[in-house]
Write an enzyme that holds these catalytic residues in place. Structure first.
Site, PDB file in Angstrom:
ATOM      1  N   HIS A  72      43.040  25.140  45.581  1.00 22.19           N
ATOM      2  CA  HIS A  72      43.818  26.385  45.618  1.00 22.19           C
ATOM      3  C   HIS A  72      43.272  27.303  46.699  1.00 22.19           C
ATOM      4  O   HIS A  72      42.072  27.503  46.792  1.00 22.19           O
ATOM      5  CB  HIS A  72      43.746  27.107  44.264  1.00 22.19           C
ATOM      6  CG  HIS A  72      44.599  26.472  43.214  1.00 22.19           C
ATOM      7  ND1 HIS A  72      44.809  27.037  41.984  1.00 22.19           N
ATOM      8  CD2 HIS A  72      45.308  25.321  43.216  1.00 22.19           C
ATOM      9  CE1 HIS A  72      45.611  26.271  41.272  1.00 22.19           C
ATOM     10  NE2 HIS A  72      45.917  25.215  41.994  1.00 22.19           N
ATOM     11  N   TYR A 201      46.647  36.116  37.377  1.00 23.20           N
ATOM     12  CA  TYR A 201      45.909  37.067  36.537  1.00 23.20           C
ATOM     13  C   TYR A 201      46.822  38.267  36.318  1.00 23.20           C
ATOM     14  O   TYR A 201      47.105  38.997  37.272  1.00 23.20           O
ATOM     15  CB  TYR A 201      44.627  37.513  37.246  1.00 23.20           C
ATOM     16  CG  TYR A 201      43.525  36.468  37.241  1.00 23.20           C
ATOM     17  CD1 TYR A 201      43.570  35.363  38.094  1.00 23.20           C
ATOM     18  CD2 TYR A 201      42.429  36.585  36.382  1.00 23.20           C
ATOM     19  CE1 TYR A 201      42.568  34.412  38.080  1.00 23.20           C
ATOM     20  CE2 TYR A 201      41.417  35.636  36.365  1.00 23.20           C
ATOM     21  CZ  TYR A 201      41.493  34.551  37.217  1.00 23.20           C
ATOM     22  OH  TYR A 201      40.492  33.612  37.197  1.00 23.20           O
ATOM     23  N   PRO A 292      34.845  34.623  30.745  1.00 22.74           N
ATOM     24  CA  PRO A 292      35.423  33.637  31.673  1.00 22.74           C
ATOM     25  C   PRO A 292      36.377  34.200  32.721  1.00 22.74           C
ATOM     26  O   PRO A 292      36.854  33.441  33.575  1.00 22.74           O
ATOM     27  CB  PRO A 292      36.155  32.662  30.738  1.00 22.74           C
ATOM     28  CG  PRO A 292      36.388  33.414  29.496  1.00 22.74           C
ATOM     29  CD  PRO A 292      35.301  34.422  29.365  1.00 22.74           C
ATOM     30  N   LYS A 296      33.131  31.892  36.297  1.00 25.67           N
ATOM     31  CA  LYS A 296      31.781  31.725  36.841  1.00 25.67           C
ATOM     32  C   LYS A 296      30.845  30.850  36.005  1.00 25.67           C
ATOM     33  O   LYS A 296      29.862  30.319  36.524  1.00 25.67           O
ATOM     34  CB  LYS A 296      31.112  33.106  37.021  1.00 25.67           C
ATOM     35  CG  LYS A 296      31.643  33.883  38.200  1.00 25.67           C
ATOM     36  CD  LYS A 296      31.088  33.368  39.519  1.00 25.67           C
ATOM     37  CE  LYS A 296      31.929  33.741  40.703  1.00 25.67           C
ATOM     38  NZ  LYS A 296      32.824  32.722  41.212  1.00 25.67           N
ATOM     39  N   TYR A 382      34.750  35.541  43.994  1.00 24.97           N
ATOM     40  CA  TYR A 382      35.457  34.520  43.217  1.00 24.97           C
ATOM     41  C   TYR A 382      35.207  33.141  43.821  1.00 24.97           C
ATOM     42  O   TYR A 382      34.908  32.175  43.104  1.00 24.97           O
ATOM     43  CB  TYR A 382      36.958  34.827  43.204  1.00 24.97           C
ATOM     44  CG  TYR A 382      37.735  34.070  42.142  1.00 24.97           C
ATOM     45  CD1 TYR A 382      38.261  34.730  41.043  1.00 24.97           C
ATOM     46  CD2 TYR A 382      37.952  32.703  42.239  1.00 24.97           C
ATOM     47  CE1 TYR A 382      38.978  34.048  40.073  1.00 24.97           C
ATOM     48  CE2 TYR A 382      38.668  32.007  41.271  1.00 24.97           C
ATOM     49  CZ  TYR A 382      39.175  32.688  40.193  1.00 24.97           C
ATOM     50  OH  TYR A 382      39.878  32.006  39.226  1.00 24.97           O
TER      51      TYR A 382
END
Ligand SMILES: Cc1cc2nc3c(=O)[nH]c(=O)nc-3n(C[C@H](O)[C@H](O)[C@H](O)COP(=O)(O)OP(=O)(O)OC[C@H]3O[C@@H](n4cnc5c(N)ncnc54)[C@H](O)[C@@H]3O)c2cc1C
Length: 393
Positions: A72, A201, A292, A296, A382
């Site tokens: 991604h 998200y 979560p 990570k 991220y």
């Protein structure tokens, strides 16, 4: 029984450490509370940083990942009426991969079998002894009911949040930091092709939602719920209805399918120090837990054991203790960076507090998509920091 390294816990941290030590010619014994089948089927994390992927490839574990994993470029951030893509490759020069922890674990277990090194599953009453001495040991009852003692040069505590290893660090020197969040995630796996090419998200007045996936035909979804949520209250229809509401966007539709797994996941931040006591080293969830939201936990476990593998190799093969002496401090730098990022993502995206807090959250989300520097900060965290040098380097 004697061995060089006794590893308590055969989750991703323990299995990968065993593999990296084997690559350096260091034998180890794995001691795991659950059955091998149970370990291989646990549904947990699914997003790998590119540094984690590189390490797994270099460790000879990349074949299935390259075939079945999904690369991604970034993620979508959404709030009512708007959805924006953040391109990590453009912003930070790195992608992320979707490849379930279950699959990483299966690849590692297969490697362990090929290495023909000892692994005790279904072990009970596991205890670490004499961590402060040159000869620590681990005692347990094996699956046949026989008492065992493994005498080692090093013990690695990779036994997760509930494991016994950290109890071998005396209470007097232990320091822990903990934050329990006033919400949880209801997570589902469903037999449905993802409705999005990358993760979404979503901030929503009803609560956060995450659209993730495990493959081209399996979707993974999460809904923010109360920490004491009774899962029996959540019918499949109610789950799909809530997901559709929180992801609603003109011109976009959420596909639904058969739900194959449902669970409620508490949200917690936790760090315990020291991560080393004498000849005992803690790694992964045994030393730290992150919520979560920042994806990570698994990546942090991988970074710990990369660092630890090298420290153990230096200590045992070259009698050089510098990396072992620096392990706790070096690992904690990354742990606190990831702890902060995971806390920040969590508090920005979940509904809590009052309408004032909601407006601050929305302002922060708008800032991220409007400001290249704010977007880059999220993307760099991220997509992950470089993975430390390991026995492969
Ligand atoms: C229920 C759950 C769901 C999660 N979901 C997500 C998610 O959706 N997304 C995300 O990013 N992260 C998620 N995580 C976090 C991520 O999976 C962990 O960070 C990751 O598993 C850390 O790996 P580890 O090897 O350090 O610990 P673990 O995977 O916890 O492995 C520890 C091992 O030690 C074993 N053990 C425990 N006690 C003993 C004992 N007494 N003796 C011997 N062995 C013992 C355990 O059985 C286990 O196999 C989840 C974690 C949990 C617990």
């Amino acid at each position: 029984m004697r061995c060089r390294v006794a590893i308590v816990g055969a989750g991703p941290a323990g299995l990968l450490l065993a593999h990296l030590l084997d690559a350096a010619g260091i034998e180890s014994v794995l001691i795991e509370r659950q059955s091998a089948e149970h370990v291989a089927s646990r549904i947990r994390a699914g997003i790998l940083e590119s540094g984690t992927v590189d390490l797994l490839r270099r460790a000879g574990l990349g074949d299935r990942l390259d075939e079945e994993g999904m690369e991604h470029r970034g993620i979508y951030l959404q709030w009512p009426g708007e959805r924006h893509h953040l391109d990590f490759v453009n912003l930070a020069g790195r992608s992320v991969w979707v490849y379930g922890q279950t699959e990483v674990t299966k690849d590692l277990m297969a490697a362990r079998r090929r290495a023909e090194q000892a692994a005790y599953y279904n072990a009970s009453d596991v205890e670490v002894h004499d961590a402060d001495t040159e000869r620590p040991s681990v005692t347990f009852i094996d699956e046949a009911g026989d008492a065992q003692r493994i005498k080692a040069e090093i013990v690695a505590g990779c036994d997760g949040y509930h494991g016994p290893s950290k109890q071998a660090v005396p209470q007097a020197v232990r320091h822990t930091w903990e934050r329990n969040y006033p919400f949880a995630w209801l997570g589902i796996l469903a037999d449905v092709a993802p409705s999005s090419n990358e993760l979404i998200y979503a901030w929503h007045p009803d609560g956060f939602a995450l659209h993730s996936m495990r493959s081209h035909s399996v979707g993974r979804f999460y809904l923010q719920v109360a920490p004491d949520e009774d899962i029996a209250e959540w019918s499949d229809d109610r789950i799909w209805h809530n997901l559709a509401t929180r992801f609603a966007l003109d011109g976009w539709k959420l596909d639904t399918g058969t739900i194959t797994e449902k669970s409620v996941l508490p949200m917690r931040s936790f760090v315990t120090t020291p991560m080393r006591r004498g000849r005992l080293f803690l790694a992964g969830d045994a030393a730290h837990i992150v919520p979560p939201t920042g994806a990570k936990g698994l990546n942090l476990a991988v970074a710990d054991v990369a660092l630890l593998s090298r420290a153990i190799a230096d200590l045992l093969l070259r009698k050089d203790s510098r990396a072992a002496d620096a392990y706790c401090e070096t690992a904690l730098n990354r742990v606190w960076r990831c702890t902060h990022f995971s806390w920040w993502m969590t508090t920005m995206l979940h509904r809590h507090g009052d309408d004032f807090d909601a407006e601050l959250q929305l302002s922060q989300l708008r800032r991220i998509v409007d400001s290249p520097s704010a977007a880059t900060e999220l993307a760099q965290n991220y997509a992950g920091l470089p993975i430390p040098l390991s026995t492969l380097d």
